[in-house]
Design an enzyme around this catalytic site. Structure first.
Site, mmCIF file in Angstrom:
data_model
loop_
_atom_site.group_PDB
_atom_site.id
_atom_site.type_symbol
_atom_site.label_atom_id
_atom_site.label_comp_id
_atom_site.label_asym_id
_atom_site.label_seq_id
_atom_site.Cartn_x
_atom_site.Cartn_y
_atom_site.Cartn_z
ATOM 1 N N GLU A 434 43.793 35.267 45.876
ATOM 2 C CA GLU A 434 43.384 34.756 47.196
ATOM 3 C C GLU A 434 43.183 35.870 48.211
ATOM 4 O OE1 GLU A 434 42.493 31.364 46.089
ATOM 5 O OE2 GLU A 434 42.088 32.146 48.082
HETATM 6 C C1 LIG Z 1 46.403 34.812 37.653
HETATM 7 C C2 LIG Z 1 45.146 34.915 38.466
HETATM 8 C C3 LIG Z 1 44.569 33.752 38.945
HETATM 9 C C4 LIG Z 1 43.369 33.818 39.675
HETATM 10 N N1 LIG Z 1 42.735 32.663 40.075
HETATM 11 C C5 LIG Z 1 41.479 32.729 40.576
HETATM 12 C C6 LIG Z 1 40.699 31.543 40.770
HETATM 13 O O1 LIG Z 1 41.172 30.423 40.550
HETATM 14 N N2 LIG Z 1 39.421 31.671 41.205
HETATM 15 C C7 LIG Z 1 38.870 32.885 41.470
HETATM 16 O O2 LIG Z 1 37.703 32.954 41.843
HETATM 17 N N3 LIG Z 1 39.579 34.037 41.302
HETATM 18 C C8 LIG Z 1 40.862 33.981 40.856
HETATM 19 N N4 LIG Z 1 41.589 35.140 40.642
HETATM 20 C C9 LIG Z 1 40.995 36.406 40.999
HETATM 21 C C10 LIG Z 1 41.677 37.078 42.190
HETATM 22 O O3 LIG Z 1 41.382 36.394 43.375
HETATM 23 C C11 LIG Z 1 41.237 38.550 42.183
HETATM 24 O O4 LIG Z 1 41.922 39.160 41.113
HETATM 25 C C12 LIG Z 1 41.551 39.247 43.495
HETATM 26 O O5 LIG Z 1 40.719 38.761 44.514
HETATM 27 C C13 LIG Z 1 41.364 40.767 43.395
HETATM 28 O O6 LIG Z 1 40.143 41.114 42.809
HETATM 29 P P1 LIG Z 1 40.132 42.161 41.588
HETATM 30 O O7 LIG Z 1 41.116 41.668 40.583
HETATM 31 O O8 LIG Z 1 38.749 42.360 41.150
HETATM 32 O O9 LIG Z 1 40.732 43.494 42.187
HETATM 33 P P2 LIG Z 1 39.882 44.641 42.916
HETATM 34 O O10 LIG Z 1 38.983 44.030 43.927
HETATM 35 O O11 LIG Z 1 39.303 45.522 41.889
HETATM 36 O O12 LIG Z 1 41.037 45.412 43.692
HETATM 37 C C14 LIG Z 1 41.846 46.428 43.092
HETATM 38 C C15 LIG Z 1 42.661 47.098 44.196
HETATM 39 O O13 LIG Z 1 41.777 47.703 45.142
HETATM 40 C C16 LIG Z 1 42.033 47.217 46.447
HETATM 41 N N5 LIG Z 1 40.768 47.052 47.174
HETATM 42 C C17 LIG Z 1 39.608 46.552 46.700
HETATM 43 N N6 LIG Z 1 38.682 46.529 47.679
HETATM 44 C C18 LIG Z 1 39.274 46.990 48.790
HETATM 45 C C19 LIG Z 1 38.846 47.209 50.132
HETATM 46 N N7 LIG Z 1 37.625 46.893 50.547
HETATM 47 N N8 LIG Z 1 39.728 47.734 51.004
HETATM 48 C C20 LIG Z 1 40.978 48.057 50.616
HETATM 49 N N9 LIG Z 1 41.442 47.876 49.369
HETATM 50 C C21 LIG Z 1 40.607 47.346 48.465
HETATM 51 C C22 LIG Z 1 42.722 45.872 46.252
HETATM 52 O O14 LIG Z 1 43.556 45.536 47.349
HETATM 53 C C23 LIG Z 1 43.518 46.105 44.978
HETATM 54 O O15 LIG Z 1 44.751 46.670 45.273
HETATM 55 C C24 LIG Z 1 42.804 35.087 39.968
HETATM 56 C C25 LIG Z 1 43.425 36.247 39.497
HETATM 57 C C26 LIG Z 1 44.564 36.178 38.748
HETATM 58 C C27 LIG Z 1 45.162 37.458 38.205
#
Ligand SMILES: Cc1cc2nc3c(=O)[nH]c(=O)nc-3n(C[C@H](O)[C@H](O)[C@H](O)COP(=O)(O)OP(=O)(O)OC[C@H]3O[C@@H](n4cnc5c(N)ncnc54)[C@H](O)[C@@H]3O)c2cc1C
Length: 592
Positions: A434
Site C-alpha cells: 500500500e
Molecule cells: C504480500 C504482498 C501483497 C501485496 N498485495 C498487493 C495487491 O493486492 N495489489 C497490488 O497491486 N500490489 C500488491 N502488492 C505490491 C506492493 O504494493 C508493492 O510491493 C509496493 O508498492 C512496493 O513496490 P515494489 O515491491 O516494486 O518495490 P520498489 O518500488 O521497487 O521499492 C523498493 C524500495 O525502493 C524505495 N523506493 C522506490 N521508489 C522510491 C521513491 N520514488 N522514493 C523513495 N524511495 C523509493 C521503496 O520505498 C522501497 O524501499 C503486494 C506486495 C506484497 C509483498
C-alpha cells in the site's frame, strides 16, 4: 497459544473521546449509531473475532495456500469463517443502503476491522480489499456498473481485489504495461500483475478485480492509465454468473509471513473488462481505494500489535523464572522491571496508534456529513494529513511491538509454537504494501505539507495545543512534555518549509524522520486526550480500573516514548549536506 479478546474498553474510549462518535451519531442519516447500537455491534464482533476467526490464525499459517488445477486452495476453515462474516452482514456496515449497506458510520467499521486483523490478519486482507473495491466503485463507477456489481460486493457474496503492481511497476505505477483494447461495450485486458492479494480463492462465488491498464492511444505516464473492472466469472444481465473470464492466478508467492493469504501472479489473457470512471483517470480513481487501504493497513499495524501484546502479557504472567528485586522465590517474569518496560512499550504504542487511526477515520465521516464546504474541506484535509502518519508510523511501531512480543517470550518466542514469531513475521509486510513507508513519508512532506505551505499541519498543531491547554491539572507534567514535543514539531515544519525553498534534496532526505517525529507527537497528543477523558470519567464516579490504567499509559508514553521525537528532530538538518544527497558516483564510495 493466547486467545484474542478485543480491547473493547479502549476501543470505546477512543471512539467516544477521540474520534467524536457521539457527535457523529447526531448527524442526519447516522441516527442508528446510538451508543447502545455501537456497544451491541462491538460486543458481537468481538465474539465472532474470538470464537470464529481467531482459532484459524495459527492453523492457517501452518497450512498456507496452494495453487491446484488453476485455482487457489486456502485453509479449510477460511471458507466457513468467510461465510459467517458475510451472513453476519459484517462487510456492509458502512455502505449505502441503496446497495444493501447498513448506512452506519465508516468509523464504526474501524474497530470491527481491527478485530478481524487481530484475529487473523492473513484472512482479514480479503474483506479489507473487498471494502476498498466497494468504495472505489461507489465513487467512480457508472450507474450501470454499480447496479450490477455493488449489491453482491456489499453483501459479501462476491469479493474484490486491487490489481496495480507489475514486475516493472511497483512504487512507480506510471510504467504500468497491461493493455486494454476496446471491443463493443467492453474492453479486452491483457497483461500480468504480480503480488495480488487474494487474487483467487473459493471463499466467495465471484471475484471482482479492479485492474490498472492502458488504452491503445493512452499518453505515457500516469495520465495514460485507466481503471477496469474484470470479473472472475462474467455476470449475465439478470445478475446470474456466466462464463469463466480469462483472468487467472498463474502462481503463488512464498512469503516471510501472512502464509495463509494468497499472493498471486495474475494473468489477464484477453479478459473481458469494463471501464471504471473516465479513460486515463484510472490512477485518480484507484487512489480512492488506496487511501482507504492505507488507513486499513495502518490499522493492521494496530491490530497485530494488540495481538502480540495480549500474547506476551499472558506469557509474562505464566512463565516462572528467578526472583525479582525484593522477593526470594522464583515467580512470574511480569515481576521484573525490564519485562514491564517491554509490555508497557507494546501497550502504549498500540493504544497511541489506535487513537490516531480512529481519529483519522472519524474525520472522513465528518467530511461526508459536513454542513458546509468549509467544514468538509477541513475534515478531508485533516484525514489526508493523518493518513500517511497512520500508515507509516503505526506500521513502523508494529515492527517494534511484535519484536518485543518475541523478546518477552525469550527463546520460546523464537521458536514457532508459541505464535509470537508468527505475529512478527506477519507484521513485516505492513511497511511495504500500500505504498512503502518511504513513499508515505514523501507524501507527508510533499503533498500533505509543502503543497499547502504547511497550513494543514499548522491547524493540527493548534489542535494539539488545545489538548495541552485543556488537560486535567493532574496531568500537568504530561501536558508539559507534550507541549515541548509539539513545539519541536512546529520547528520541524518551519525547517521543512524554509529548507525546501533553497534545497531541493531536503524534503526527501528528511521525510522518514519527519514522519516518525510527527507520529510520536500525534501519539502523545491522542494519549493525553484519552487520559484527560479518563480523569473526567473517574471523577464522575466510574471506578473501572481501566481508567487508571489509561492515565498510566499516558505517563509511561510521555516519559519513555515521546522523548524519541528529539532524536528524529535532530536528524532533520541533513539536507544537501547529507550522504543521501551526494551524486551517484560519489555516493558509491560510501560503501567502500
Ligand atoms: C504480500 C504482498 C501483497 C501485496 N498485495 C498487493 C495487491 O493486492 N495489489 C497490488 O497491486 N500490489 C500488491 N502488492 C505490491 C506492493 O504494493 C508493492 O510491493 C509496493 O508498492 C512496493 O513496490 P515494489 O515491491 O516494486 O518495490 P520498489 O518500488 O521497487 O521499492 C523498493 C524500495 O525502493 C524505495 N523506493 C522506490 N521508489 C522510491 C521513491 N520514488 N522514493 C523513495 N524511495 C523509493 C521503496 O520505498 C522501497 O524501499 C503486494 C506486495 C506484497 C509483498
Amino acid at each position: 497459544m493466547a486467545d484474542y479478546n478485543a480491547p473493547l474498553k479502549d476501543m470505546k474510549l477512543t471512539l467516544n473521546h477521540v474520534a467524536r462518535m457521539p457527535e457523529l451519531a447526531q448527524k442526519p442519516g447516522f441516527e442508528d449509531a446510538s451508543a447502545d447500537m455501537v456497544d451491541a455491534i462491538l460486543e458481537e464482533a468481538s465474539r465472532v473475532a474470538r470464537d470464529v476467526v481467531s482459532p484459524t490464525n495459527w492453523e492457517g499459517d501452518q497450512q498456507g495456500v496452494q495453487l491446484k488445477d488453476g485455482g487457489v486452495v486456502c485453509p479449510e476453515s477460511f471458507k466457513e469463517v468467510y461465510q459467517q462474516y458475510a451472513e453476519g452482514g459484517w462487510g456492509s456496515l458502512q455502505f449505502d443502503p441503496e446497495y444493501g449497506g447498513q448506512g452506519l458510520p465508516f468509523l464504526l467499521s474501524i474497530p470491527v476491522m481491527e478485530m478481524w486483523h487481530s484475529a487473523n490478519m492473513a484472512w482479514g486482507l480479503c474483506p479489507m480489499l473487498s471494502q476498498g473495491a466497494v468504495e472505489c466503485l461507489d465513487l467512480n463507477g457508472s450507474d450501470e456498473l454499480k447496479a450490477k456489481y455493488l449489491p453482491k460486493l456489499v453483501s459479501g457474496e462476491w469479493c474484490g481485489t486491487m490489481n496495480l503492481t507489475e514486475s516493472n511497476a511497483g512504487s512507480d505505477l506510471s510504467v504500468v504495461r497491461t493493455k486494454a483494447e476496446p471491443e463493443g461495450d467492453h474492453y479486452r485486458i491483457s497483461g500480468e500483475k504480480i503480488f495480488i492479494t487474494w487474487g483467487d480463492h473459493e471463499m466467495s462465488e465471484n471475484i471482482i478485480h479492479l485492474v490498472l491498464a492502458r488504452l491503445p492511444d493512452a499518453p505515457p505516464g500516469v495520465r495514460g492509465i485507466s481503471l477496469f473492472l474484470v470479473p472472475k466469472y462474467l455476470v449475465n444481465e439478470d445478475g446470474s454468473l456466466g462464463e469463466r473470464n480469462t483472468a487467472k492466478p498463474l502462481s503463488l508467492e512464498h512469503k516471510l509471513g501472512i502464509h495463509a493469504s494468497a499472493t498471486c501472479v495474475m494473468g489477464f489473457d484477453n479478459a473481458i473488462g469494463y471501464l471504471v470512471g473516465e479513460p486515463n483517470r484510472g490512477l485518480a480513481c484507484m487512489f480512492t481505494m488506496m487511501n482507504n487501504a492505507r488507513l486499513s493497513v495502518g490499522l493492521q499495524g494496530v491490530s497485530i500489535s494488540e495481538r502480540a501484546y495480549q500474547q506476551a502479557l499472558e506469557y509474562a504472567f505464566e512463565r516462572i523464572q528467578g526472583p525479582a528485586v525484593g522477593t526470594k522465590e522464583a515467580g512470574p517474569i511480569i515481576r521484573h522491571a525490564d519485562v514491564r518496560r517491554m509490555l508497557l512499550t507494546m501497550k502504549t504504542l498500540t493504544e497511541a496508534g489506535r487513537a490516531i487511526a480512529y481519529d483519522a477515520c472519524g474525520s472522513l465521516d465528518f467530511a461526508t456529513k459536513a454542513d458546509s464546504d468549509e467544514a468538509k474541506a477541513r475534515e478531508q484535509t485533516r484525514a489526508a494529513l493523518l493518513t500517511p502518519i497512520v500508515k507509516g508510523w503505526c506500521t513502523e511501531v508494529a515492527q517494534e511491538v511484535t519484536s518485543l512480543g518475541v523478546q518477552v517470550h525469550g527463546g520460546m518466542g523464537y521458536v514457532e509454537e508459541t505464535g509470537a514469531a508468527q505475529h512478527y513475521r506477519d507484521a513485516r509486510i505492513l511497511p511495504i504494501y500500500e505504498g512503502t513507508n518511504g513513499i508515505q513519508a514523501l507524501d507527508l512532506v510533499g503533498r500533505k505539507t509543502l503543497m499547502d505551505k504547511g497550513a494543514a499541519l499548522a491547524v493540527l498543531i493548534e489542535e494539539m495545543r488545545g489538548a495541552v491547554a485543556s488537560a486535567d491539572p493532574s496531568l500537568t507534567a504530561q501536558a508539559k512534555q507534550l507541549e515541548e514535543a509539539v513545539n519541536g514539531l512546529e520547528k520541524a515544519r518551519e525547517l521543512l518549509l524554509s529548507g525546501a525553498e533553497t534545497d531541493a534534496v531536503l524534503p526527501g532526505a528528511i521525510a522518514y524522520n519527519f514522519m516518525m517525529l510527527a507520529g510520536y507527537v500525534c501519539g502523545g497528543w491522542e494519549l493525553l486526550r484519552q487520559a484527560s477523558a479518563a480523569v473526567e470519567l473517574a471523577a464522575q464516579g466510574d471506578d473501572d480500573p481501566y481508567l487508571q490504567a489509561k492515565q498510566e499509559s499516558a505517563r509511561f508514553y510521555m516519559a519513555h516514548l515521546l522523548p524519541r521525537w528529539k532524536g528524529f528532530a535532530d536528524m532533520l538538518n541533513d539536507g544537501s549536506q547529507s550522504i543521501m544527497a551526494l551524486p551517484e558516483e560519489q555516493f558509491a564510495s560510501a560503501w567502500q
